[in-house]
Structure formats: structure tokens, C-alpha cells
Design an enzyme around this catalytic site. Structure first.
Site, short mmCIF file in Angstrom:
data_model
loop_
_atom_site.label_atom_id
_atom_site.label_comp_id
_atom_site.label_asym_id
_atom_site.label_seq_id
_atom_site.Cartn_x
_atom_site.Cartn_y
_atom_site.Cartn_z
N ASP A 87 0.80 -1.22 0.00
CA ASP A 87 0.00 0.00 0.00
C ASP A 87 0.84 1.27 0.00
O ASP A 87 0.45 2.29 0.58
CB ASP A 87 -0.97 0.01 1.21
CG ASP A 87 -1.86 -1.21 1.23
OD1 ASP A 87 -2.22 -1.69 0.15
OD2 ASP A 87 -2.20 -1.68 2.33
N GLN A 136 2.04 -5.95 -3.21
CA GLN A 136 2.58 -6.06 -1.84
C GLN A 136 3.87 -5.24 -1.73
O GLN A 136 3.98 -4.23 -2.41
CB GLN A 136 2.80 -7.52 -1.44
CG GLN A 136 1.51 -8.32 -1.24
CD GLN A 136 0.87 -8.81 -2.53
OE1 GLN A 136 1.53 -9.40 -3.36
NE2 GLN A 136 -0.41 -8.59 -2.70
N LYS A 194 1.69 2.26 -5.00
CA LYS A 194 2.33 1.76 -6.23
C LYS A 194 1.47 2.08 -7.46
O LYS A 194 1.99 2.51 -8.49
CB LYS A 194 2.52 0.23 -6.15
CG LYS A 194 3.47 -0.21 -5.05
CD LYS A 194 3.52 -1.72 -4.91
CE LYS A 194 2.26 -2.35 -4.38
NZ LYS A 194 1.97 -2.04 -2.98
N GLY A 208 -4.65 -4.53 -3.58
CA GLY A 208 -5.69 -3.52 -3.81
C GLY A 208 -4.97 -2.27 -4.27
O GLY A 208 -4.29 -1.62 -3.48
N HIS A 209 -5.05 -1.98 -5.55
CA HIS A 209 -4.29 -0.88 -6.15
C HIS A 209 -5.25 0.22 -6.58
O HIS A 209 -6.07 0.01 -7.47
CB HIS A 209 -3.47 -1.39 -7.34
CG HIS A 209 -2.38 -2.33 -6.93
ND1 HIS A 209 -1.53 -2.93 -7.83
CD2 HIS A 209 -1.99 -2.76 -5.70
CE1 HIS A 209 -0.67 -3.69 -7.17
NE2 HIS A 209 -0.92 -3.61 -5.88
P1 GDP Z 1 -0.91 0.33 -3.55
O1 GDP Z 1 -1.49 -0.96 -3.09
O2 GDP Z 1 0.55 0.44 -3.27
O3 GDP Z 1 -1.21 0.63 -5.00
O4 GDP Z 1 -1.60 1.47 -2.67
P2 GDP Z 1 -3.16 1.57 -2.27
O5 GDP Z 1 -3.93 1.95 -3.47
O6 GDP Z 1 -3.59 0.36 -1.53
O7 GDP Z 1 -3.12 2.72 -1.19
C1 GDP Z 1 -2.68 4.01 -1.48
C2 GDP Z 1 -3.80 5.02 -1.17
O8 GDP Z 1 -3.29 6.33 -1.13
C3 GDP Z 1 -4.89 5.04 -2.22
O9 GDP Z 1 -6.12 5.33 -1.60
C4 GDP Z 1 -4.47 6.21 -3.13
O10 GDP Z 1 -5.56 6.82 -3.81
C5 GDP Z 1 -3.88 7.15 -2.13
N1 GDP Z 1 -2.78 8.00 -2.60
C6 GDP Z 1 -1.85 7.74 -3.55
N2 GDP Z 1 -0.91 8.69 -3.58
C7 GDP Z 1 -1.25 9.60 -2.63
C8 GDP Z 1 -0.66 10.81 -2.16
O11 GDP Z 1 0.40 11.23 -2.60
N3 GDP Z 1 -1.31 11.46 -1.16
C9 GDP Z 1 -2.47 11.01 -0.63
N4 GDP Z 1 -3.03 11.72 0.35
N5 GDP Z 1 -3.05 9.86 -1.03
C10 GDP Z 1 -2.44 9.16 -2.02
P1 IMO Z 2 -0.92 -4.21 -2.21
O1 IMO Z 2 -0.48 -4.76 -3.54
C1 IMO Z 2 -0.89 -4.58 2.12
C2 IMO Z 2 -0.75 -8.63 3.76
C3 IMO Z 2 -1.96 -9.12 4.53
C4 IMO Z 2 -1.27 -10.04 5.53
C5 IMO Z 2 -0.16 -10.67 4.70
C6 IMO Z 2 -0.52 -12.03 4.13
O2 IMO Z 2 -2.23 -3.51 -2.25
O3 IMO Z 2 0.17 -3.40 -1.59
P2 IMO Z 2 -2.10 -12.78 2.11
O4 IMO Z 2 -3.57 -12.59 1.90
O5 IMO Z 2 -1.25 -12.22 1.05
O6 IMO Z 2 -1.74 -14.21 2.42
O7 IMO Z 2 -1.79 -11.97 3.49
O8 IMO Z 2 0.10 -9.77 3.63
N1 IMO Z 2 -1.04 -8.15 2.39
C7 IMO Z 2 -1.02 -6.86 2.03
N2 IMO Z 2 -0.86 -5.75 2.79
N3 IMO Z 2 -1.03 -4.48 0.79
C8 IMO Z 2 -1.17 -5.58 0.01
O9 IMO Z 2 -1.19 -5.52 -1.33
C9 IMO Z 2 -1.22 -6.84 0.64
N4 IMO Z 2 -1.38 -8.11 0.20
C10 IMO Z 2 -1.25 -8.89 1.28
O10 IMO Z 2 -2.64 -8.06 5.14
O11 IMO Z 2 -0.66 -9.26 6.54
MG MG Z 3 -2.95 -1.66 -1.77
#
Ligand code: GDP
Ligand code: IMO
Ligand code: MG
Length: 413
Positions: free
Chosen positions: A13, A214, A16, A40-41
Site C-alpha cells: 500500500d 505487496q 504503487k 488492492g491498487h
Molecule cells: P498500492 O497498493 O501500493 O497501490 O496502494 P493503495 O492503493 O492500496 O493505497 C494508497 C492510497 O493512497 C490510495 O487510496 C491512493 O488513492 C492514495 N494515494 C496515492 N498517492 C497519494 C498521495 O500522494 N497522497 C495522498 N493523500 N493519497 C495518495
Molecule cells: P498491495 O499490492 C498490504 C498482507 C496481509 C497479511 C499478509 C498475508 O495492495 O500493496 P495474504 O492474503 O497475502 O496471504 O496476506 O500480507 N497483504 C497486504 N498488505 N497491501 C497488500 O497488497 C497486501 N497483500 C497482502 O494483510 O498481513
Molecule cells: Mg494496496
């Protein structure tokens, strides 16, 4: 050919998808190579918010090719649901979305096994996303797995299902239902099966962007084992998860300006106080896949340097910097104290990591809202100092600063 990888350098998270979205503009192919729908991207485009779990984030650009490599574990039911959802929003998949036939299938029994393991009250409960990811990878390695290519030979598929059901002591009476469902779904996905390694290695005039899922600290070997995911999240995972036999030209490590973690496991800089709550609320730190509140803490330069080393990063994308506005001071962990010794090596054993005492430096914060800033020299001096400190501690340059979820809220340094 020019290849770039966007890799999470913490516990996932790190934003990316936002960085992938920004860089995908110059790419022809966007490729997932590991993980599954545990990812979850999120991409925010004006009033629309998209959350991708299996489909590469590049699909938002109408002309890009989006590929799923052999290292991804695919729940075909979830994939179809995600595709249908995107199609309803006007996104087309035809002739530009392909899955490697070697990709493993997450079966309903994998989800069930994951759920069961997680509902026990064992001390080593991982806190998984319960998407069946771990059991599916385990079966893949144990050679009980079913791969996408196996869906197109009914007799063989039946044989493989009997084999895996027997291994897990599942009743044979349930095989027919699963078989029929898989056959139904396989017809819908047939046009999307293609050998990804040939596609990638022959793409001499193309730009390829690998989208990590991840993060480094969740890597099955180098992460905080056993509190990890079950795939190879590092740059090394690209070769085995996409069948890409070339060196990746540019590795962008994505670091959050503070740290977060969902699920269980050690997190030395975690803030279990109102500062942590403030970061969670300001950063909207709730999981994109499971909705769970994310644990929040200060930037951990020991963990960051370790992740940068493992991935061999060339540069840093520093994200969510805007969330740190309004703090009097900011802390960065620069060492771990273990008994009487301070180290900046990331321990190999989670039990050790649980007991380290983080050693912090303090930096002055800034009050200004920075979400509208698009030029680096317009950032407050203290924010620039914070960036410089991150660069110094990791030993690589920050080239991208993200100050908000939108494409435009990005500063190129
Ligand atoms: P990922 O799994 O690495 O792709 O990240 P996630 O999408 O799970 O979580 C990142 C969250 O931060 C999402 O809700 C994005 O919309 C939000 N986001 C991304 N870049 C920024 C930023 O620079 N500032 C803020 N406030 N939110 C951001
Ligand atoms: P993105 O791509 C954050 C964490 C789970 C748990 C551990 C193992 O959005 O960054 P799993 O279901 O993979 O066997 O769970 O890894 N986890 C993540 N945490 N972002 C993710 O993906 C994750 N995918 C798995 O919360 O701690
Ligand atoms: Mg994510």
C-alpha cells in the site's frame, strides 16, 4: 526495449498504483508478475476511483497492453467480476489483455483453507486477506496446483481436480460442481490466454512496466516471516513471475513518507497513540481490499535501506508526503537498539524485530497544505529537508514526490 519496475518497498500500500499510473503514460505493456487479488491498487482520476486487484492498473489507458504473468495466482471468478465491473465503466479488454497459461488458479478450496487457518486463535495467525493466496502458492510448489492452461482439456482438468481434492481430503462429490464452473468460466477467458514470456522478450521496440504488488517486507523469504505474503515481491520475482530474461533497466522503489502495515507481525515504528490515529485519518489508511484500518508509524530508514538493497532500486518515489503536513516535528527511525547494541541491519528473525527499540532522529515539520504544489522548489524548506534526509539514509535519489492521489499531484524532481 526499455523496462521499468515499480516496486513496493515496505509492507504494501505504498501507492504503487498511483506511480504506475503516472509512469504508464510512456509504457506499451504493463505487467503483473506476482501476488493475486490480495492486492488492492487504487487510482483516482477526477471523480472516479478505481481499485484493481488482478487487472494491471495500466488498463485505464485505452491503448496499453496489460499482462498477467505466470507468477500471479488467479481466482478466475474474481477476475471475471473485476473485468465485468471495468467493462461496465467503458474499459475494453479485447486484444490487449493477456494471461500466461502457467498462472496458477485459486480454487474455492484455497479460499476455504485460508479462512480456516485465519479463524483459529493461533499465535502465528497472519492476518491474511483470506483470498486463498497462501494455500494456492503452497499447492503450486507442492505440484498439486491447477494452471490456467489446464482448463482447456476437460479430462486432464478432472484428473488434476481429483488429485488436489484427494490431497486435501476434500470429498469427491464436490468435484463435478467445481469442474463445471471452471469450464464455464474458461470459455469466457479463452481469448485472453497467451504465452507472456514470448510476448515480453520479443518486444524489442516496446516499453515494459512491471507493476509490483505487496512490498519488500512482505516477501515470502526476505520479509518479516511468517507474517508475509506467499510470493516473491522483490525485483528478482520479475524473472520468475513474468519469464522476463533481461535485466530491468529502471527500478523505482515506492516508499510511503511514513509506514503502514495491515495484518499481524512486527512493526518497530508503529504509533499506537493519537499521532498514529492522526496519520490514519489524514492518510485515509484503511485497506483497499479488506477495509481493515492500517497500522501507522514513522518512516523506518533501517527497513527502507534493507528494501532498497534487496530490490536493487535505482531511484525513490516518495508518496503521501501531503499526509505529513501539520506535524510540529517528524521522526525517522535510523537504528534499532537490540539489548545494548544499536544496529542498522534489519533482523532476519521476526521475534528479534518485535523487541527492537527504534532510535529516532527528529526533523521539523511543516504546516502548509502541499497538495497543490507541482514544482519541487515550491515545497516548504522543511519538506525539502525531510526528502533530503530520506535520500541520505537510503543512499538513492528521490525522483518522484506524490502529494495527493490524483495523476497531477505529482512532482518530478
Ligand atoms: P498500492 O497498493 O501500493 O497501490 O496502494 P493503495 O492503493 O492500496 O493505497 C494508497 C492510497 O493512497 C490510495 O487510496 C491512493 O488513492 C492514495 N494515494 C496515492 N498517492 C497519494 C498521495 O500522494 N497522497 C495522498 N493523500 N493519497 C495518495
Ligand atoms: P498491495 O499490492 C498490504 C498482507 C496481509 C497479511 C499478509 C498475508 O495492495 O500493496 P495474504 O492474503 O497475502 O496471504 O496476506 O500480507 N497483504 C497486504 N498488505 N497491501 C497488500 O497488497 C497486501 N497483500 C497482502 O494483510 O498481513
Ligand atoms: Mg494496496
Amino acid at each position: 526495449m526499455y523496462s521499468t519496475a515499480v516496486l513496493g518497498c515496505a509492507w504494501g500500500d505504498e501507492a504503487k498504483a498511483k506511480i504506475v499510473d503516472v509512469l504508464a503514460k510512456d509504457a506499451n505493456y504493463i505487467v503483473r508478475f506476482q501476488g493475486g487479488n490480495n492486492a488492492g491498487h487504487t487510482i483516482k482520476l477526477k471523480e472516479n476511483k478505481y481499485v484493481f486487484h488482478l487487472v494491471p492498473s495500466g488498463i485505464l489507458y485505452p491503448e496499453k497492453m496489460c499482462l498477467i504473468g505466470s507468477g500471479v495466482v488467479i481466482d478466475p471468478f474474481q477476475l471475471l467480476a473485476e473485468m465485468d465491473n471495468l467493462k461496465a465503466q467503458g474499459i475494453s479488454f479485447e486484444n490487449r489483455f493477456f494471461i500466461d497459461p502457467r498462472a496458477q488458479i485459486v480454487l474455492p478450496l484455497h479460499r476455504e483453507l485460508d479462512g480456516k487457518a485465519e479463524s483459529s486463535d493461533s499465535k502465528t495467525k497472519i492476518g491474511t486477506t483470506k483470498r486463498g493466496i497462501g494455500p494456492c502458492y503452497a499447492d503450486a510448489i507442492a505440484r498439486y496446483g491447477i494452471r490456467f492452461g489446464d482448463l482447456y482439456d476437460k479430462e486432464y482438468l478432472q484428473e488434476r481436480l481429483e488429485n488436489i481434492f484427494k490431497f486435501h481430503n476434500y470429498p469427491n462429490s464436490e468435484i463435478d460442481d467445481v469442474l463445471n464452473e471452471l469450464i464455464l468460466i474458461s470459455e469466457k477467458l479463452k481469448p485472453f490466454i497467451k504465452q507472456i514470456p514470448y510476448l515480453l522478450n520479443d518486444a524489442t521496440d516496446k516499453n515494459i512496466l512491471f507493476e509490483g504488488a505487496q512490498g519488500a517486507l512482505l516477501d515470502v523469504t526476505f520479509g518479516t516471516y511468517p507474517f508475509v505474503t506467499s510470493s516473491h515481491t522483490l525485483s528478482g520475482g520479475i524473472a520468475i513471475g513474468a519469464g522476463f530474461g533481461k535485466k530491468v533497466d529502471r527500478i523505482v522503489g515506492v516508499f510511503k513518507s511514513y509506514y503502514t502495515r495491515v495484518g499481524n507481525g512486527p512493526f518497530p515504528t508503529e504509533l499506537k497513540d493519537e499521532t498514529g490515529d492522526k496519520i490514519r485519518i489524514r492518510g485515509n489508511e484503511f485497506g483497499s481490499t479488506t477495509g481493515r484500518p492500517r497500522r501507522c508509524g514513522w518512516f523506518d530508514a533501517v527497513a527502507a535501506k534493507y528494501a532498497a538493497m534487496l530490490n536493487g532500486i535505482d531511484e525513490i518515489a516518495l508518496t503521501l508526503l501531503d499526509v505529513l503536513s501539520g506535524f510540529e516535528t517528524l521522526k525517522i527511525c535510523t537504528g534499532y537498539k537490540i539489548k545494548d547494541i544499536t544496529t542498522n541491519e534489519f533482523p532476519s528473525i521476526s521475534k528479534t524485530l518485535e523487541h527492537v527499540v527504534p532510535q529516532y532522529i527528529e526533523l521539523p515539520g511543516w504546516k502548509e497544505d502541499i497538495t497543490g504544489i507541482t514544482a519541487i522548489n515550491k515545497l516548504p524548506m522543511t519538506a525539502l529537508n525531510y526528502i533530503a534526509k530520506v535520500e541520505e539514509l537510503i543512499g538513492k535519489k528521490v525522483t518522484i514526490v506524490s502529494v495527493g492521489p490524483e495523476r497531477g499531484q505529482t512532482i518530478f524532481k
